[in-house]
Design a protein around this motif. Structure first.
Motif, PDB file in Angstrom:
ATOM      1  N   THR A   1       0.822  -1.198   0.000  1.00  0.00           N
ATOM      2  CA  THR A   1       0.000   0.000   0.000  1.00  0.00           C
ATOM      3  C   THR A   1       0.862   1.256   0.000  1.00  0.00           C
ATOM      4  O   THR A   1       0.592   2.213  -0.743  1.00  0.00           O
ATOM      5  CB  THR A   1      -0.939   0.009   1.221  1.00  0.00           C
ATOM      6  OG1 THR A   1      -1.776  -1.148   1.171  1.00  0.00           O
ATOM      7  CG2 THR A   1      -1.819   1.249   1.231  1.00  0.00           C
ATOM      8  N   LYS A   2       1.909   1.266   0.833  1.00  0.00           N
ATOM      9  CA  LYS A   2       2.786   2.443   0.890  1.00  0.00           C
ATOM     10  C   LYS A   2       3.485   2.667  -0.452  1.00  0.00           C
ATOM     11  O   LYS A   2       3.652   3.811  -0.896  1.00  0.00           O
ATOM     12  CB  LYS A   2       3.820   2.274   2.004  1.00  0.00           C
ATOM     13  CG  LYS A   2       3.228   2.203   3.398  1.00  0.00           C
ATOM     14  CD  LYS A   2       2.466   3.460   3.782  1.00  0.00           C
ATOM     15  CE  LYS A   2       3.375   4.594   4.144  1.00  0.00           C
ATOM     16  NZ  LYS A   2       2.621   5.776   4.642  1.00  0.00           N
TER      17      LYS A   2
ATOM     18  N   LEU B   1       0.899   4.084  -2.822  1.00  0.00           N
ATOM     19  CA  LEU B   1       0.590   5.459  -2.441  1.00  0.00           C
ATOM     20  C   LEU B   1       1.704   6.406  -2.877  1.00  0.00           C
ATOM     21  O   LEU B   1       1.440   7.520  -3.354  1.00  0.00           O
ATOM     22  CB  LEU B   1       0.382   5.528  -0.930  1.00  0.00           C
ATOM     23  CG  LEU B   1      -0.212   6.811  -0.347  1.00  0.00           C
ATOM     24  CD1 LEU B   1      -1.558   7.129  -0.983  1.00  0.00           C
ATOM     25  CD2 LEU B   1      -0.357   6.675   1.169  1.00  0.00           C
TER      26      LEU B   1
ATOM     27  N   GLN C   1       1.374   7.031  -6.543  1.00  0.00           N
ATOM     28  CA  GLN C   1       0.261   7.943  -6.811  1.00  0.00           C
ATOM     29  C   GLN C   1       0.654   9.387  -6.512  1.00  0.00           C
ATOM     30  O   GLN C   1       0.363  10.297  -7.292  1.00  0.00           O
ATOM     31  CB  GLN C   1      -0.945   7.538  -5.967  1.00  0.00           C
ATOM     32  CG  GLN C   1      -2.188   8.380  -6.220  1.00  0.00           C
ATOM     33  CD  GLN C   1      -3.303   8.045  -5.253  1.00  0.00           C
ATOM     34  OE1 GLN C   1      -3.224   8.362  -4.065  1.00  0.00           O
ATOM     35  NE2 GLN C   1      -4.339   7.391  -5.749  1.00  0.00           N
ATOM     36  N   ARG C   2       1.327   9.600  -5.396  1.00  0.00           N
ATOM     37  CA  ARG C   2       1.695  10.961  -5.001  1.00  0.00           C
ATOM     38  C   ARG C   2       2.759  11.553  -5.925  1.00  0.00           C
ATOM     39  O   ARG C   2       2.828  12.765  -6.084  1.00  0.00           O
ATOM     40  CB  ARG C   2       2.181  10.954  -3.553  1.00  0.00           C
ATOM     41  CG  ARG C   2       1.028  10.791  -2.563  1.00  0.00           C
ATOM     42  CD  ARG C   2       1.496  10.571  -1.148  1.00  0.00           C
ATOM     43  NE  ARG C   2       0.361  10.620  -0.220  1.00  0.00           N
ATOM     44  CZ  ARG C   2       0.408  10.199   1.036  1.00  0.00           C
ATOM     45  NH1 ARG C   2       1.538   9.675   1.520  1.00  0.00           N
ATOM     46  NH2 ARG C   2      -0.662  10.293   1.808  1.00  0.00           N
TER      47      ARG C   2
ATOM     48  N   MET D   1      -3.269   2.740  -6.597  1.00  0.00           N
ATOM     49  CA  MET D   1      -3.818   2.980  -5.265  1.00  0.00           C
ATOM     50  C   MET D   1      -5.270   3.429  -5.356  1.00  0.00           C
ATOM     51  O   MET D   1      -5.609   4.349  -6.114  1.00  0.00           O
ATOM     52  CB  MET D   1      -2.981   4.065  -4.571  1.00  0.00           C
ATOM     53  CG  MET D   1      -3.431   4.388  -3.157  1.00  0.00           C
ATOM     54  SD  MET D   1      -3.074   2.999  -2.066  1.00  0.00           S
ATOM     55  CE  MET D   1      -4.183   3.385  -0.710  1.00  0.00           C
TER      56      MET D   1
ATOM     57  N   PHE E   1      -8.175   4.559  -2.550  1.00  0.00           N
ATOM     58  CA  PHE E   1      -8.510   4.820  -1.151  1.00  0.00           C
ATOM     59  C   PHE E   1      -9.955   5.264  -1.049  1.00  0.00           C
ATOM     60  O   PHE E   1     -10.402   6.151  -1.782  1.00  0.00           O
ATOM     61  CB  PHE E   1      -7.601   5.901  -0.555  1.00  0.00           C
ATOM     62  CG  PHE E   1      -8.019   6.320   0.826  1.00  0.00           C
ATOM     63  CD1 PHE E   1      -7.914   5.441   1.890  1.00  0.00           C
ATOM     64  CD2 PHE E   1      -8.544   7.588   1.054  1.00  0.00           C
ATOM     65  CE1 PHE E   1      -8.324   5.804   3.160  1.00  0.00           C
ATOM     66  CE2 PHE E   1      -8.955   7.971   2.324  1.00  0.00           C
ATOM     67  CZ  PHE E   1      -8.837   7.080   3.385  1.00  0.00           C
TER      68      PHE E   1
ATOM     69  N   PRO F   1      -5.478   8.309   3.792  1.00  0.00           N
ATOM     70  CA  PRO F   1      -4.687   7.084   3.614  1.00  0.00           C
ATOM     71  C   PRO F   1      -3.647   6.884   4.708  1.00  0.00           C
ATOM     72  O   PRO F   1      -3.476   5.766   5.205  1.00  0.00           O
ATOM     73  CB  PRO F   1      -4.017   7.296   2.245  1.00  0.00           C
ATOM     74  CG  PRO F   1      -4.882   8.267   1.530  1.00  0.00           C
ATOM     75  CD  PRO F   1      -5.435   9.175   2.585  1.00  0.00           C
TER      76      PRO F   1
END
Length: 520
Positions: free
Chosen positions: A208-209, A212, A215-216, A228, A230, A298
């Motif tokens: 997940t990290k 994420l 995505q960021r 990702m 959420f 998240p």
């Protein structure tokens, strides 16, 4: 002679060629009524807002971090059934956290949806095999399977339900998913891994990290990368209460205001009242449970409350003062501080004294290993040891070990200079002594990384009856590491660490067999 289709039949065939129409019109599900009295109520499946958003963003590899009861397992069960019915030789699978969950998903979601298809469609798509875990269709050789593990053959669609809980409760099964089930899906297949959060460890947390971060960074995803997804509690339209039914404190309003600013949303008073009521009623006011089961952001999903953490103030000071950093290993004696758990865990801290500084240079933790493992690990590190500080019960002789104590067995394995930390009659006294020792403590950034996590997360137990933190610690994966560090605090408080040690003479290597190249 070819039969001429009526306009209605032509429209039906056209509709059946459209997956979106099928998802919205063909399948029925069981739901609970709002008043809790309609258990088993049958409804036409219509994707909710979060589910529609997920379908629109569906990728080859998908991670769903979510609040509870948003219906993603139901959605994926319908998607997989639809794919199997309308595509030949497709293999679709769902992995559940345990046998009971697998049976429920198969019976109440997959099988129920198939059994409630229009009669004409079921006749055109009959079952070749109907077992307790799999539907195999006769018309196209496709199948849907629900189990606790799938790894044989190629899987074209894979859903792992509540993977966070699998990682936390069944690490061997989680490893089997990662090493067996996921590799069975080709790059053009689809994987959906979905769960609420379950702590800051394990494959679900790591995956997940990573998703994420991608995505960021607005990265372009390859077919191997996980997208990702959420879905917060505030996205569920039913999560609200009539205004005025719950008192919302200024602190709660500040929390909601911060979430609104971070997520660029609006949380109205009815939603705020639902959140406060759910937290205080379902989770006895424990915020960390709410973050886990009904996250607002998240990062919050994996956040752990520090309110009940024993060493939160001390570790905050350690960080502010820069005492977590690369710590050099000097040619000085090393003291070790042990905890030998009642189950199968052992934790060991390694420390060198340099002036008034107590420098923790290393940390070792193991589970399910015998004492010889730890003796070998200490020997591998190559430190010269001044003292090994053991908890008081290591001196207890036990009939099960031929009337030998743990200390006796460690001595037989070659550990010299073992010492026993005297028993502290009150655990809270030992914890306070450890708090007082923190100002002298330094920690190596990398070698002590896991041990630092144990100290960060050593927590008081939440008393649901009284609605407050109790004086007893939670017995979890952090216990051994924190208890081993407490041996340091207690020994220091008693003035026992002024141990003079002489560096041992280098040992001459012994060779068990003749080696022609060495000339022996």
């Amino acid at each position: 002679m070819t039969k001429t289709l009526t306009a209605e039949e032509q429209q039906l065939l056209k509709n059946l060629s459209d997956p979106w129409w099928r998802i919205n019109n063909l399948y029925k599900i069981m739901v609970k009524s709002d008043d809790g009295q309609g258990e088993g109520l049958v409804m036409q499946f219509k994707p909710n807002r979060a589910q529609r958003r997920f379908i629109k963003r569906l990728w080859y590899r998908n991670i769903i971090l979510k609040a509870r009861q948003l219906g993603f397992t139901t959605l994926v069960a319908i998607l997989w059934l639809d794919h199997a019915l309308f595509n030949a030789n497709a293999r679709c699978a769902i992995v559940a956290q345990d046998k009971e969950a697998a049976e429920i998903i198969f019976r109440d979601k997959v099988k129920f949806a198939y059994d409630n298809l229009p009669d004409a469609l079921r006749e055109a798509m009959p079952l070749k095999r109907d077992s307790a875990t799999e539907l195999l269709f006769a018309h196209n050789n496709s199948s849907v399977r629900v189990a606790t593990s799938v790894r044989s053959g190629t899987i074209h669609r894979l859903h792992v339900s509540e993977f966070g809980k699998i990682c936390a409760k069944y690490p061997d099964k989680a490893n089997e998913v990662v090493t067996g089930s996921i590799p069975a899906v080709p790059l053009d297949g689809v994987i959906v891994i979905e769960s609420t959060a379950e702590g800051q460890e394990g494959s679900f947390y790591n995956m997940t990290k990573t998703a994420l971060d991608l995505q960021r960074q607005d990265m372009i995803l390859s077919k191997r990368d996980y997208r990702m997804h959420f879905y917060a509690w505030w996205e569920a339209p039913e999560y609200r209460l009539p205004q005025g039914s719950v008192v919302i404190t200024a602190t709660d309003h500040e929390y909601f205001d911060n979430v609104e600013a971070e997520m660029s949303i609006t949380i109205d008073n009815e939603q705020r009242e639902w959140y406060v009521a759910t937290r205080d009623t379902d989770f006895a006011g424990d915020p960390s449970k709410m973050w886990q089961e009904h996250p607002s952001t998240p990062d919050e999903a994996f956040q752990q409350s520090t309110e009940g953490n024993y060493y939160i103030n001390q570790m905050t000071a350690v960080r502010k003062q820069g005492r977590i950093c690369p710590v050099p290993i000097l040619d000085k004696p090393v003291m070790t501080f042990w905890d030998i758990g009642n189950s199968d865990g052992v934790a060991i801290w390694f420390m060198q004294q340099v002036g008034i500084e107590d420098r923790f240079i290393d940390y070792l933790e193991g589970h399910g290993e015998d004492l010889s493992f730890y003796a070998r690990e200490l020997d591998k590190r190559g430190y010269w040891y001044g003292a090994h500080w053991l908890p008081h019960d290591a001196a207890h002789k036990r009939l099960a070990t031929k009337n030998k104590s743990t200390e006796d067995m460690l001595k037989e394995l070659g550990l010299r200079h073992t010492k026993i930390v005297p028993v502290t009659p009150d655990l809270q006294v030992g914890i306070q002594q450890t708090r007082e020792a923190f100002p002298n403590a330094w920690f190596d950034l990398e070698r002590c990384k896991l041990g630092i996590q144990r100290l960060d997360n050593y927590k008081k137990r939440w008393n649901k009856t009284d609605g407050r933190w109790s004086g007893e610690p939670v017995k979890d994966i952090n216990t051994e590491g924190a208890d081993a560090f407490r041996q340091y605090g207690q020994a220091k408080a008693l003035g026992l660490l002024n141990v003079r040690a002489t560096k041992p003479v280098a040992r001459v290597p012994s060779f068990q067999a003749f080696d022609p190249e060495m000339g022996y």
